[in-house]
Write a protein that holds these residues in place. Sequence first.
Motif, mmCIF file in Angstrom:
data_model
loop_
_atom_site.group_PDB
_atom_site.id
_atom_site.type_symbol
_atom_site.label_atom_id
_atom_site.label_comp_id
_atom_site.label_asym_id
_atom_site.label_seq_id
_atom_site.Cartn_x
_atom_site.Cartn_y
_atom_site.Cartn_z
ATOM 1 N N LEU A 119 1.769 18.877 74.436
ATOM 2 C CA LEU A 119 2.014 17.818 75.347
ATOM 3 C C LEU A 119 1.586 17.239 77.215
ATOM 4 C CD1 LEU A 119 5.649 17.615 73.728
ATOM 5 C CD2 LEU A 119 4.247 16.601 73.682
ATOM 6 N N GLN A 120 1.223 18.178 78.146
ATOM 7 C CA GLN A 120 0.719 18.054 79.333
ATOM 8 C C GLN A 120 -0.184 17.241 79.571
ATOM 9 O OE1 GLN A 120 3.507 19.344 80.295
ATOM 10 N NE2 GLN A 120 2.133 19.278 82.078
ATOM 11 N N ALA A 121 -0.946 16.935 77.572
ATOM 12 C CA ALA A 121 -2.113 15.933 78.552
ATOM 13 C C ALA A 121 -1.548 14.560 78.366
ATOM 14 C CB ALA A 121 -3.800 16.219 77.409
ATOM 15 N N PRO A 122 -0.979 14.932 77.342
ATOM 16 C CA PRO A 122 -0.263 12.589 77.104
ATOM 17 C C PRO A 122 0.057 12.938 78.532
ATOM 18 C CG PRO A 122 -0.128 13.644 75.057
ATOM 19 C CD PRO A 122 -0.585 15.304 76.313
ATOM 20 N N LEU A 123 0.735 13.632 79.203
ATOM 21 C CA LEU A 123 1.706 13.069 79.918
ATOM 22 C C LEU A 123 0.697 12.753 81.489
ATOM 23 C CD1 LEU A 123 4.756 16.184 80.299
ATOM 24 C CD2 LEU A 123 4.901 13.015 79.517
ATOM 25 N N ALA B 84 10.567 17.148 94.149
ATOM 26 C CA ALA B 84 9.419 16.320 93.503
ATOM 27 C C ALA B 84 8.701 15.318 92.921
ATOM 28 C CB ALA B 84 8.153 17.494 93.202
ATOM 29 N N GLU B 85 9.904 16.125 91.695
ATOM 30 C CA GLU B 85 10.266 15.528 90.648
ATOM 31 C C GLU B 85 11.324 14.144 91.038
ATOM 32 O OE1 GLU B 85 9.229 17.696 86.714
ATOM 33 O OE2 GLU B 85 11.320 18.047 87.987
ATOM 34 N N LEU B 86 12.028 14.126 92.061
ATOM 35 C CA LEU B 86 12.633 12.655 91.967
ATOM 36 C C LEU B 86 11.434 11.743 92.960
ATOM 37 C CD1 LEU B 86 16.184 14.585 92.976
ATOM 38 C CD2 LEU B 86 15.760 12.949 90.892
ATOM 39 N N ALA B 87 10.652 12.442 93.668
ATOM 40 C CA ALA B 87 9.940 11.934 95.144
ATOM 41 C C ALA B 87 8.879 11.181 94.321
ATOM 42 C CB ALA B 87 9.424 12.749 96.313
ATOM 43 N N LEU B 88 8.456 11.858 92.725
ATOM 44 C CA LEU B 88 7.422 11.431 92.449
ATOM 45 C C LEU B 88 7.961 10.179 91.563
ATOM 46 C CD1 LEU B 88 5.273 14.344 91.490
ATOM 47 C CD2 LEU B 88 4.548 12.438 92.853
ATOM 48 N N ALA B 89 9.438 10.286 91.079
ATOM 49 C CA ALA B 89 10.047 9.415 90.362
ATOM 50 C C ALA B 89 10.145 7.444 90.804
ATOM 51 C CB ALA B 89 11.157 9.326 89.615
ATOM 52 N N ALA B 90 10.922 8.050 92.433
ATOM 53 C CA ALA B 90 11.076 7.263 93.410
ATOM 54 C C ALA B 90 9.679 6.385 93.825
ATOM 55 C CB ALA B 90 12.018 7.490 94.476
ATOM 56 N N GLY B 91 8.368 6.944 93.769
ATOM 57 C CA GLY B 91 6.743 6.236 94.741
ATOM 58 C C GLY B 91 6.480 5.963 92.535
ATOM 59 N N ALA C 171 -0.594 5.674 93.629
ATOM 60 C CA ALA C 171 -0.468 7.078 94.719
ATOM 61 C C ALA C 171 0.352 8.208 94.020
ATOM 62 C CB ALA C 171 -0.429 7.143 96.295
ATOM 63 N N ALA C 172 1.311 7.596 93.909
ATOM 64 C CA ALA C 172 2.257 8.619 93.248
ATOM 65 C C ALA C 172 2.490 9.009 91.873
ATOM 66 C CB ALA C 172 3.708 8.022 93.295
ATOM 67 N N ALA C 173 1.559 7.578 90.864
ATOM 68 C CA ALA C 173 1.247 8.439 89.732
ATOM 69 C C ALA C 173 -0.144 9.439 89.064
ATOM 70 C CB ALA C 173 0.652 6.437 88.514
ATOM 71 N N LEU C 174 -0.817 8.830 90.761
ATOM 72 C CA LEU C 174 -1.789 10.049 90.847
ATOM 73 C C LEU C 174 -1.255 10.932 90.987
ATOM 74 C CD1 LEU C 174 -5.011 8.023 92.596
ATOM 75 C CD2 LEU C 174 -4.831 8.383 89.709
ATOM 76 N N ALA C 175 -0.289 11.272 92.278
ATOM 77 C CA ALA C 175 0.100 12.160 93.201
ATOM 78 C C ALA C 175 1.006 13.407 91.093
ATOM 79 C CB ALA C 175 1.320 12.549 93.252
ATOM 80 N N THR C 176 1.630 12.312 90.247
ATOM 81 C CA THR C 176 2.083 12.528 88.723
ATOM 82 C C THR C 176 1.256 13.268 88.761
ATOM 83 O OG1 THR C 176 3.698 11.134 89.506
ATOM 84 C CG2 THR C 176 3.782 11.823 87.072
ATOM 85 N N ALA C 177 0.107 12.971 88.184
ATOM 86 C CA ALA C 177 -0.628 13.604 87.113
ATOM 87 C C ALA C 177 -0.767 15.267 88.021
ATOM 88 C CB ALA C 177 -2.130 12.147 86.569
ATOM 89 N N ALA C 178 -1.165 15.272 88.743
ATOM 90 C CA ALA C 178 -1.722 16.681 89.955
ATOM 91 C C ALA C 178 -0.285 16.902 89.161
ATOM 92 C CB ALA C 178 -1.796 15.956 90.891
ATOM 93 N N PHE C 179 0.896 16.388 89.076
ATOM 94 C CA PHE C 179 2.405 17.261 89.314
ATOM 95 C C PHE C 179 2.103 17.954 88.281
ATOM 96 C CE2 PHE C 179 6.354 18.014 88.334
ATOM 97 C CZ PHE C 179 6.516 18.971 88.917
ATOM 98 N N PHE C 180 1.819 17.157 87.038
ATOM 99 C CA PHE C 180 1.893 17.878 85.985
ATOM 100 C C PHE C 180 0.349 18.891 85.127
ATOM 101 C CE2 PHE C 180 3.968 13.443 84.382
ATOM 102 C CZ PHE C 180 4.717 13.808 84.248
#
Length: 126
Positions: A107-111, A51-58, A67-76
């Motif tokens: 640190l999760q909040a700033p991420l 998931a992290e590798l796919a989000l990185a690519a996105g 879309a990938a950055a929003l998914a990253t926020a949800a992932f965090f």
Amino acid sequence: MSRSERSPLLLAGLLATAGVAHFAAPRSFDATVPRALPGSPRAWTYASGVAELALAAGVALPRTRKAAALATAAFFVGVFPANVKMAWDWRHRPTALKAAAVGRLPLQAPLVMWARSVANGTEGQA
């Protein structure tokens, strides 16, 4: 390269580094998988690495960045329980390790905010 152009690439780099780490040193990640999750911890470790590798690519690609950055926020947000578990499990470890585990929690909040800012910052992409 401007700061607004670097930010998504830095976030993508962070995600890619974390994703690779899940495969390079899976045992340390296995220990953070909450016991309530079904299946083996290693399967969750590998799945989160993928998931992290796919989000990185996105996030790295302008067309999929928002879309990938929003998914990253949800992932965090989604991996926060693993960080809580780690802090709890490490409560009797040496002070430096305990501090590192507890220090990860805020640190999760700033991420999350960083990922959201990448999603909201169009930075000239279509």
